[in-house]
Write an enzyme that holds these catalytic residues in place. Structure first.
Site, short mmCIF file in Angstrom:
data_model
loop_
_atom_site.label_atom_id
_atom_site.label_comp_id
_atom_site.label_asym_id
_atom_site.label_seq_id
_atom_site.Cartn_x
_atom_site.Cartn_y
_atom_site.Cartn_z
CG HIS A 56 -1.82 1.22 1.24
ND1 HIS A 56 -3.06 1.25 0.63
CD2 HIS A 56 -1.64 2.46 1.79
CE1 HIS A 56 -3.60 2.44 0.80
NE2 HIS A 56 -2.76 3.20 1.50
CB CYS A 57 1.90 3.50 -2.65
SG CYS A 57 2.99 4.91 -2.92
#
Length: 404
Positions: A185-186
């Site tokens: 998850h960025c």
């Protein structure tokens, strides 16, 4: 006093529940933010993507303006070329950022009910809720084995989405979704990076690296060309010096990230798998060679979306799946298999009261069929003429004996 005195009166008929039709994205239980009628899918915090846009677009546009306004007359054509190339790189970078942060990363549709055994279903057990109250340790199997390229891979059960995750899928705690080929998850893009947006993510970080190198190089050359390269010159052109320092620092972050992800591409790994060292002591079943790995990840067609967030659905609150998840899927530490039998948390079989699930009737020593006295046949009660009080008393005694 009769037992009927303790029974509450049945509720009055209020009519059938009203079911409202809505778009799927309007009732989706993840933490995503949907825009344009469910066509754009974002993570829960839009401020991070907006901040990233400003961090990239602000300095890049300042560089293009600087190169366009401060070029000498004799270098007019080359100055325009530098500005135009910088503007094109900036626009490409922002486009890749937008596509990556608004595209469905590969969300796996949720189940409304938990998966059941192939041999027996939970619905066939008439007192499964009663069993859960007596022994709450009953739970569904946590893993299953699947074969990938000749290797056995374990897939885990997701208590939130009520499904066995496909290979390489994982549940993102930030977005609250199971993602195909989950990479990470960025937070900078406010989006999960998965099977459907990993290619544009690679283009985004690659373009960001090229843009940083481009700004640093031409800013440094422009400063170096000026005569009298002293501290006074640095103080007179603060913007140019700031661009040099900013791009120099940024290139180490996005450049290092690009190199790391190209290593993952050549070895066909995800960030999630690499950080957990899943293939440190065993062979990677997905590694098919450097060239084929690059073709598979970067030059293959985008995986089609498994969820149509714009389809019409009926909103139905309070499903059976939620209660079963809490009862049977709460503990993820056990390794059991209900396809074979039911077990407790410590691996021991359930107590003898689970015998009520047996399809075949018990046989006593006389050879006659003996039914479980916990459930009295209705026809036998009619034959013996038992009253409601007698039936209730026998049932209560049976329950007491079972619980002792």
């Amino acid at each position: 006093m009769r037992n009927q005195d303790f029974v509450a009166a049945p509720p009055k008929w209020m009519g059938p529940p009203t079911l409202t039709k809505k778009r799927l994205y309007q009732v989706w239980k993840g933490r995503n933010i949907f825009c344009c009628g469910g066509r754009l899918i974002l993570g829960p915090d839009m401020r991070s993507a907006l901040l990233t846009t400003i961090i990239i677009g602000g300095p890049a546009l300042a560089f293009c303006s600087k190169m366009y306004l401060k070029i000498p007359t004799r270098d007019l054509s080359s100055g325009h070329a530098v500005s135009i190339v910088g503007l094109v790189l900036t626009l490409l970078d922002l486009i890749f950022l937008f596509i990556t942060s608004t595209r469905n990363p590969g969300i796996i549709p949720r189940n409304t009910k938990p998966p059941i055994s192939d041999n027996a279903s939970l619905s066939s057990f008439p007192s499964i809720e009663w069993i859960a109250d007596v022994n709450p340790e009953v739970k569904l199997p946590r893993t299953k084995d699947v074969v990938v390229n000749g290797h056995t891979v374990k897939v885990k059960y997701c208590d939130t989405c009520l499904l066995y995750r496909p290979p390489r899928a994982s549940h993102c705690s930030t977005c609250n979704n199971c993602i195909q080929r989950f990479d990470h998850h960025c937070p900078w893009l406010n989006q999960c990076i998965g099977a459907r947006n990993y290619g544009t993510f690679i283009l985004f970080i690659t373009t960001s690296t090229i843009l940083c190198l481009y700004v640093f190089t031409f800013s440094f050359l422009d400063l170096f060309k000026k005569s009298g390269w002293t501290w006074r010159l640095f103080s007179n052109d603060v913007m140019l010096v700031s661009l040099i320092v900013y791009s120099f620092i940024a290139v180490w972050f996005v450049g290092g990230l690009s190199v790391f992800h190209y290593y993952l591409i050549f070895t066909n790994q995800t960030t999630y798998e690499n950080f957990r060292s899943l293939y440190g002591k065993k062979e990677n079943p997905y590694n098919i060679g450097a060239i084929k790995n690059v073709e598979e990840i970067l030059f293959s067609k985008t995986t089609p979306s498994l969820v149509n967030f714009r389809e019409w659905v009926t909103e139905d609150e309070g499903t059976f799946a939620e209660s079963v998840t809490k009862r049977y899927g709460g503990n993820i530490n056990g390794q059991i298999d209900v396809e074979q039998s039911f077990y407790c948390k410590d691996g021991k079989p359930l107590p003898k009261f689970v015998d009520i699930f047996e399809e075949n009737p018990k046989v006593d020593r006389g050879g006659k069929s003996a039914t479980d006295n916990f459930f009295l046949p209705f026809d036998e009660d009619q034959r013996t003429g038992a009253s409601d009080d007698e039936i209730s008393q026998r049932t209560s005694m049976a329950v007491s004996q079972r619980m002792m």
